[in-house]
Design an enzyme around this catalytic site. Structure first.
Site, short mmCIF file in Angstrom:
data_model
loop_
_atom_site.label_atom_id
_atom_site.label_comp_id
_atom_site.label_asym_id
_atom_site.label_seq_id
_atom_site.Cartn_x
_atom_site.Cartn_y
_atom_site.Cartn_z
N LYS A 140 -14.46 18.39 10.25
CA LYS A 140 -15.49 18.42 11.29
C LYS A 140 -15.65 19.86 11.79
CE LYS A 140 -17.38 15.50 14.75
NZ LYS A 140 -17.23 14.44 15.71
N TRP A 162 -20.12 16.90 10.03
CA TRP A 162 -19.16 16.46 9.02
C TRP A 162 -19.37 17.21 7.71
CZ3 TRP A 162 -15.35 13.99 11.05
CH2 TRP A 162 -15.55 13.08 12.10
N THR A 201 0.86 -1.19 0.00
CA THR A 201 0.00 0.00 0.00
C THR A 201 0.89 1.23 0.00
OG1 THR A 201 0.01 0.06 2.40
CG2 THR A 201 -1.79 -1.15 1.37
#
Ligand code: AMP
Length: 536
Positions: free
Chosen positions: A435, A440, A180
């Site tokens: 936030k 959100w 990754t």
């Protein structure tokens, strides 16, 4: 009662053998470092992939051992894609855009035994040489230079190779490996099996997925070191499609020239590549004659609606998909279903900008703090997935269970909504959500909307600490060549599309945005840069 069907292993050896028999004259084209085109056919590819496998066996490669590649997209890398696993080895593609220290870490963590490297990438290998310990380094003389004597010469090895002796093979044997390229923490290794790659190839070839068939010409712009070029080389061989590899020349003009000369029908890459292509097409609309309806698979980051609309004007069809290194990578792909085909054009575009529906055998759910989120297109939750080409652990970190639920779902770290028709929409990475006052805000929605503004080339939205609201969104914007824009005009452009508290309180104009080695916005870097930015 028991089934009377044969047990028949799903392996890459079968795919390679079939392609060698059925598609021997189908062409494979590669752009070389000097920009000329190398051409040969599946017959040559089949023979040379087996010869590479035989040569690796003669060097001592044993079942399950890793062969690393440090290579661009071209025929020799393609040969390694099949030659290594068909000899029982594991193809480990190294991301050459990573920092040399990270590459060395990955090589050592994976315990790679051999390396195959492009001659043009030897300067990069020099930077990791002192920290790695390959038993043999094999150099591909792509640019025609002679290979230094202390390295193996790829062409000489292939020419002298003894035939491959097919190893005993199980479909669960490891075939490939990728790390990754996360923006935090150490890279983690994912190991793909023959079976997982074969099933992923079946799923992605399907009509309502990428619809990849024998009559296609496939151009993977996505690097072969980024999740196996999204599996396209494997799927293309399974179907016997023509391939056009762009080599290291990923600029818009070279790509468009290749699309034209090879009559490419399906290409794939991250949105930053397509932004460059769009600009080139808009600048010189009459310069290239492309195959009408060429599909452009977009993944790795969101395809903004404006981009989908813009390519439609050129008769080019964006296919939006979602995936991860841990999911081989394709998990969801967007297509217009029968029940949504009658929608008005604007609604269809809105739908096409979503990341699509799960392929067969790929299960999804969104989990919020209240449990599984309803498929209502509004409730946000973390996307969890499972299926036969989803990783069940990371290499060498088998005890690290933080990313898997007890009942076997992989937690992606992506926040999504899922609508009643099953289309997912990525609203953010968990760590990128802004936030503000306990609410959100999706940075991705704002970015996608901003990139629809005619003057904007690319935009990133990040949360910047705020004394009253915890965080407020800041937009960092790159304008198109020769353009200037003001904060007021961009805010006005966004205003009708979002609730007032979503609108960025600040706009910064920069020449360039930082990207990760796989083309994603590197927001951690932007957050660091603008952390102390004062709010009015
Ligand atoms: P990687 O493992 O490098 O391929 O990165 C996977 C991550 O890329 C996902 O978890 C998503 O956050 C992001 N990603 C991939 N495809 C998309 C997409 N179509 N839209 C938005 N984000 C995406």
């Amino acid at each position: 009662m028991r089934s009377t069907m044969m047990q028949f292993p799903l392996t890459l050896a079968h795919i390679l053998d079939r392609a060698g028999r059925l598609f021997a004259s189908t062409e494979i084209v590669s752009r070389l470092p000097d920009k000329s085109l190398h051409r040969y056919a599946y017959g040559d590819f089949h023979r040379r992939a087996l010869a590479l496998g035989g040569a690796l066996q003669a060097l001592g490669l044993k079942r399950g051992e890793r062969v690393a590649t440090l290579m661009w997209n071209h025929y020799a890398h393609f040969e390694a894609y099949f030659g290594v696993p068909c000899a029982g080895g594991v193809l480990h593609t190294l991301n050459l855009r990573l920092h040399p220290d990270d590459i060395a870490y990955i090589v050592n963590h994976a315990e790679d035994r051999f390396l195959i490297v492009d001659d043009v990438l030897l300067p990069l290998y020099d930077k990791i040489r002192a920290n790695t310990n390959f038993e043999k380094v094999i150099v591909v003389p792509l640019s025609g230079s002679s290979v230094p004597a202390h390295y193996g010469d790829y062409e000489a090895l292939i020419a002298q190779s003894a035939p491959l002796s097919p190893p005993a093979m199980d479909e669960e044997d490891p075939a490939g490996m990728c790390y990754t390229s996360g923006t935090t923490g150490k890279p983690k290794g994912v190991v793909y099996s023959h079976r997982s790659i074969v099933l992923h190839s079946f799923a992605t070839a399907m009509v309502d997925c990428l619809g990849l068939g024998n009559r296609d010409c496939v151009c993977p712009v996505v690097p072969m070191f980024h999740v196996n070029a999204w599996g396209l080389p494997f799927t293309a061989v399974m179907m016997g499609a023509k391939l056009a590899f762009p080599g290291q020349h990923l600029d818009a003009v070279n790509l468009l020239d290749l699309y034209q000369s090879e009559q490419v029908t399906l290409t794939a890459g991250v949105p930053t590549i397509w932004a460059g292509i769009l600009q080139a097409l808009e600048k010189e609309p009459a310069r290239w004659t492309l195959t009408p309806g060429m599909r452009m698979v977009v993944g790795g980051a969101a395809a903004p609606e404006a981009m989908i609309r813009a390519f439609d004007k050129f008769g080019l069809g964006v296919v939006h998909g979602w995936g991860m290194t841990e999911t081989s990578p394709v998990g969801t792909v967007n297509f217009i279903k029968r029940e949504t085909a009658g929608l008005a054009s604007d609604r269809q575009y809105e739908l096409r900008a979503k990341q699509g529906v799960p392929t067969p055998f790929f299960e999804i759910r969104a989990m919020s703090d209240k449990g599984e989120a309803p498929w209502d297109g509004a409730t946000m939750g973390e996307l969890q997935v499972r299926g036969p080409w989803v990783a069940a652990s990371y290499h060498g970190l088998e005890d690290d269970t933080g990313k898997w639920t007890e009942d076997g779902w992989f937690c992606t770290g992506d926040i999504v909504t899922i609508d009643a028709a099953g289309y997912i929409k990525i609203t953010d990475r968990i760590k990128d959500l802004v936030k503000s006052g306990g609410e959100w805000i999706s940075s991705l929605d704002l970015e996608n909307a901003l990139s629809g503004h005619p003057k904007v080339r690319e935009a990133a939205v990040i949360g910047v600490p705020h004394s009253k609201w915890d965080e407020r969104p800041l937009a960092v914007v790159v304008v198109k060549e020769g353009q200037t824009a003001t904060a007021d005009e961009l805010r006005e452009y966004l205003a009708p599309k979002f609730a007032a508290f979503w609108l960025p309180d600040g706009f910064e104009f920069v020449d360039e945005l930082p990207h990760t080695a796989t083309g994603k916005l590197l927001k951690a870097k932007l957050r660091e840069r603008f952390r102390g930015r004062p709010w009015d």
